[in-house]
Write a protein that holds these residues in place. Structure first.
Motif, short mmCIF file in Angstrom:
data_model
loop_
_atom_site.label_atom_id
_atom_site.label_comp_id
_atom_site.label_asym_id
_atom_site.label_seq_id
_atom_site.Cartn_x
_atom_site.Cartn_y
_atom_site.Cartn_z
N CYS A 109 -5.56 -0.06 -2.26
CA CYS A 109 -4.39 -0.64 -2.94
C CYS A 109 -4.54 -2.13 -3.21
CB CYS A 109 -3.12 -0.37 -2.14
SG CYS A 109 -2.73 1.39 -2.11
N CYS A 153 0.86 -1.19 0.00
CA CYS A 153 0.00 0.00 0.00
C CYS A 153 0.89 1.23 0.00
CB CYS A 153 -0.88 -0.03 1.26
SG CYS A 153 -1.62 1.57 1.68
N ASN A 154 0.64 2.12 -0.95
CA ASN A 154 1.44 3.35 -1.00
C ASN A 154 0.60 4.59 -0.71
OD1 ASN A 154 -0.07 3.47 -3.27
ND2 ASN A 154 1.59 4.13 -4.64
N CYS A 155 -0.54 4.37 -0.06
CA CYS A 155 -1.42 5.52 0.22
C CYS A 155 -0.69 6.55 1.09
CB CYS A 155 -2.68 5.06 0.95
SG CYS A 155 -3.76 4.11 -0.13
N TYR A 167 -9.23 1.41 6.81
CA TYR A 167 -8.69 1.37 5.46
C TYR A 167 -9.74 0.83 4.49
CZ TYR A 167 -5.48 0.93 1.62
OH TYR A 167 -4.89 1.07 0.40
#
Ligand code: GLU
Ligand code: ZN
Length: 298
Positions: free
Chosen positions: A122, A104-106, A118
């Motif tokens: 992603c 996850c690159n949020c 969440y």
């Protein structure tokens, strides 16, 4: 009734070395120590030093000195989580192989309006390779071999009573390895509690809302969770939790017996000074084990 001597009972105190011990953490240490000793159990000390940005040099040693000054001697060697990366990697790789993780690159900005839950973004829009990512553990739509695992977690806290939380609604898929490269508390705490055979956790109720996720991890790893007792955290006169962020002062080691009496009072035990922390704890444990004149907490 006197508490049964339980074998084995293994408890622990697991401070993060973000600063010296303050009164609130002394109360937590004392509560878990007394619970272990009254059950004839062991009490371990684990320094949770896996979050260097929040740590303060010298804090771990200062915490140890303060515990000793208050007669709170731990069993065995101190465990440092900073030396446990290999075990955390093993667990993480095991979860990865089971197809239970995803990157996850949020950004914080994207996560902020989600209020801690969440949304699975992603999972459906995988980040491109090479980007710095956190790793999240799936809590819903698990691979078929985990079909028996529910995301509604129920447990009985010895102090707070029956707890029920649907982690899909409260946290959603949660981070077990952080974007900045550090292991998340949730993973490290469960890996070590399992590895050290912890049977009973006594800690502050500020951690009550992390418990369902921890029990979920136990289930995923096929292990029995410990029992939990979350004690009310000590608040200052404004109703804020005593913490380093709120500038709670360090416990003064030179007034150890006085501090212990105050901490015991917070836990509902009124005692008179006896001359030293060791004498005080010795008497209290003997009284708790025979249950004379003192109100047991469970
Ligand atoms: N290291 C955590 C803290 O100081 C506590 C961990 C635990 O007791 O589960 O907040
Ligand atoms: Zn994401």
């Amino acid at each position: 009734m006197a508490p049964a001597i339980r074998s084995p009972y293994i408890g622990r105190f697991a401070p993060s070395p973000t600063g010296p011990l303050h009164f609130g953490s002394l109360v937590c240490a004392l509560a878990s120590y007394l619970d272990a000793k009254r059950h004839g159990g062991k009490w371990l000390l684990r320094i949770e030093d896996i979050d260097p940005p929040r740590e303060q040099p010298g804090a771990a040693d200062s915490i140890k000195r303060t515990l000793e000054a208050h007669g709170l001697f731990w069993d065995g060697e101190v465990r440092y989580q900073s030396q446990r990366s290999e075990a955390y990697w093993d667990c993480l790789n095991q979860l990865k192989k089971l197809d239970l993780l995803y990157p996850c690159n949020c950004t914080r900005a994207r996560l902020a309006p989600l209020n801690g839950r969440y949304d699975g973004h992603c999972r459906h829009h995988p980040p491109s390779a090479g980007e710095a990512c956190a790793l999240r553990l799936k809590v819903t739509d698990l691979p078929p071999e985990f079909g028996h695992i529910r995301n509604t977690i129920e447990f009985v806290d010895r102090i707070q009573g029956i707890q029920k939380e649907d982690i899909a609604q409260v946290s959603g898929d949660f981070v077990i390895h952080r974007k900045d490269g550090f292991f998340a508390y949730q993973l490290a705490v469960v890996v070590d509690d399992i590895d050290q055979g912890i049977t009973d956790i006594v800690r502050g109720d500020d951690l009550l809302d992390t418990t369902a996720r921890q029990i979920f991890l136990y289930q995923i790893l096929g292990k029995h969770p410990p029992t939990y007792a979350h004690i009310p955290v000590v608040k200052d006169e404004h109703g804020n939790k005593l913490s380093k962020q709120n500038h709670a002062p360090a416990v003064n080691d030179s007034t150890a017996e006085k501090n212990l009496l105050a901490a015991l009072d917070t836990l509902g035990y009124r005692l008179r000074p006896l001359g030293s922390p060791a004498q005080l704890l010795h008497k209290l444990i003997a009284d708790l084990q025979s249950n004379s004149a003192l109100v047991s907490q469970d």
